[in-house]
Design an enzyme around this catalytic site. Structure first.
Site, short mmCIF file in Angstrom:
data_model
loop_
_atom_site.label_atom_id
_atom_site.label_comp_id
_atom_site.label_asym_id
_atom_site.label_seq_id
_atom_site.Cartn_x
_atom_site.Cartn_y
_atom_site.Cartn_z
CB CYS A 168 85.22 -27.00 -49.87
SG CYS A 168 84.67 -25.86 -51.15
CG ASP A 169 83.21 -21.73 -47.42
OD1 ASP A 169 83.81 -21.83 -48.51
OD2 ASP A 169 83.35 -20.77 -46.66
CB THR A 170 82.36 -22.43 -52.50
OG1 THR A 170 83.76 -22.69 -52.47
CG2 THR A 170 82.07 -21.08 -51.90
CG PHE A 194 82.94 -11.03 -55.83
CD1 PHE A 194 82.57 -9.78 -55.32
CD2 PHE A 194 83.97 -11.71 -55.23
CE1 PHE A 194 83.22 -9.24 -54.23
CE2 PHE A 194 84.64 -11.18 -54.13
CZ PHE A 194 84.26 -9.94 -53.63
CB CYS A 254 89.33 -27.82 -49.30
SG CYS A 254 90.58 -26.97 -50.28
CB CYS A 284 87.00 -26.50 -57.34
SG CYS A 284 88.49 -26.47 -56.29
CG HIS A 296 81.83 -12.24 -47.62
ND1 HIS A 296 83.18 -12.23 -47.34
CD2 HIS A 296 81.53 -13.50 -47.96
CE1 HIS A 296 83.67 -13.44 -47.54
NE2 HIS A 296 82.68 -14.23 -47.91
CD GLU A 311 89.07 -14.10 -53.90
OE1 GLU A 311 89.06 -13.21 -53.04
OE2 GLU A 311 88.12 -14.89 -54.05
S1 SF4 Z 1 88.06 -24.21 -50.69
FE1 SF4 Z 1 86.66 -25.34 -52.08
S2 SF4 Z 1 86.61 -24.12 -53.96
FE2 SF4 Z 1 88.41 -23.44 -52.78
S3 SF4 Z 1 90.12 -24.68 -53.51
FE3 SF4 Z 1 89.27 -25.78 -51.77
S4 SF4 Z 1 87.79 -27.22 -52.65
FE4 SF4 Z 1 88.21 -25.67 -54.22
#
Ligand code: SF4
Length: 203
Positions: free
Chosen positions: A43-45, A30, A40, A36, A197, A103
């Protein structure tokens, strides 16, 4: 004049198993790119959102990481990797025969050198570039609220017929999993994607 190699901001990189979608269970390397602009709410990242402040690496440096492992499968993820001009990276990885999975939410135009596989995961928070409905090799929709199921169906209707299509509960949400399980039984053209994961407690 020497041409400078492009560099990419890397949040993290690791060898693990693909936990989601069509390739779930596949050992893969990865590369998580920083940045980004989709936003979202669930969002978890989030830590990956800034574009700046990450160490940057050339494609050759990243290739060296991957080739220290036996895998032939590389996942370009984020953040939103299409914020970056990915062609140079894809060309370098492909030159040694690696399989490249991208992705993306489809927020930005695809690279001119296409990857081998596009996991298209559109988000309600930003209209994707429509070209991804044609290019996608799989559709993966994250379900956070019940209305996401209807939205997912509308997304699928825009994709090629019989495209592998996955519904994935947002970050362990048990309610979302229940909605999905009930929905799948009525709509078997979808498949379940779990974030394996997370359950396995691996990166
Ligand atoms: S989930 Fe998070 S990283 Fe993925 S597109 Fe949405 S805001 Fe961006």
């Amino acid at each position: 004049m020497t041409k400078l190699a492009p560099v990419y901001p890397i949040v993290e990189h690791f060898y693990s198993l693909q936990g989601e979608g069509f390739w779930a269970g596949k050992p893969a390397y990865f590369l998580r790119l920083g940045g980004c602009d989709v936003g979202c709410s669930w969002c978890d990242t989030r830590h990956s959102w800034p574009q700046e402040g990450w160490p940057t690496y050339t494609p050759a440096e990243m290739l060296a990481w991957v080739t220290q492992t036996p895998t032939r499968h590389v996942v370009l993820t984020g953040g939103e990797p299409t914020l970056h001009s990915l062609s140079a990276l894809i060309q370098t990885l492909r030159a040694v025969g690696l399989f490249i999975q991208l992705e993306t939410s489809g927020a930005h135009a695809p690279p001119s050198t296409l990857p081998d596989w596009i996991t298209f995961s559109p988000k309600r928070f930003r209209e994707p570039d429509p070209v991804y409905y044609e290019l996608a090799h799989e559709l993966k929709v994250v379900v956070h609220s019940r209305s996401d199921l209807l939205w997912a169906e509308a997304q699928r209707a825009r994709c090629k017929p019989n495209l592998p299509a996955f519904l994935q509960p947002q970050a362990y949400q048990s309610a979302a999993l229940e909605w999905i399980l009930a929905y799948l039984k009525e709509n078997p053209h979808w498949r379940l994607s779990m974030q394996w994961h997370r359950y396995l407690a691996i990166p």
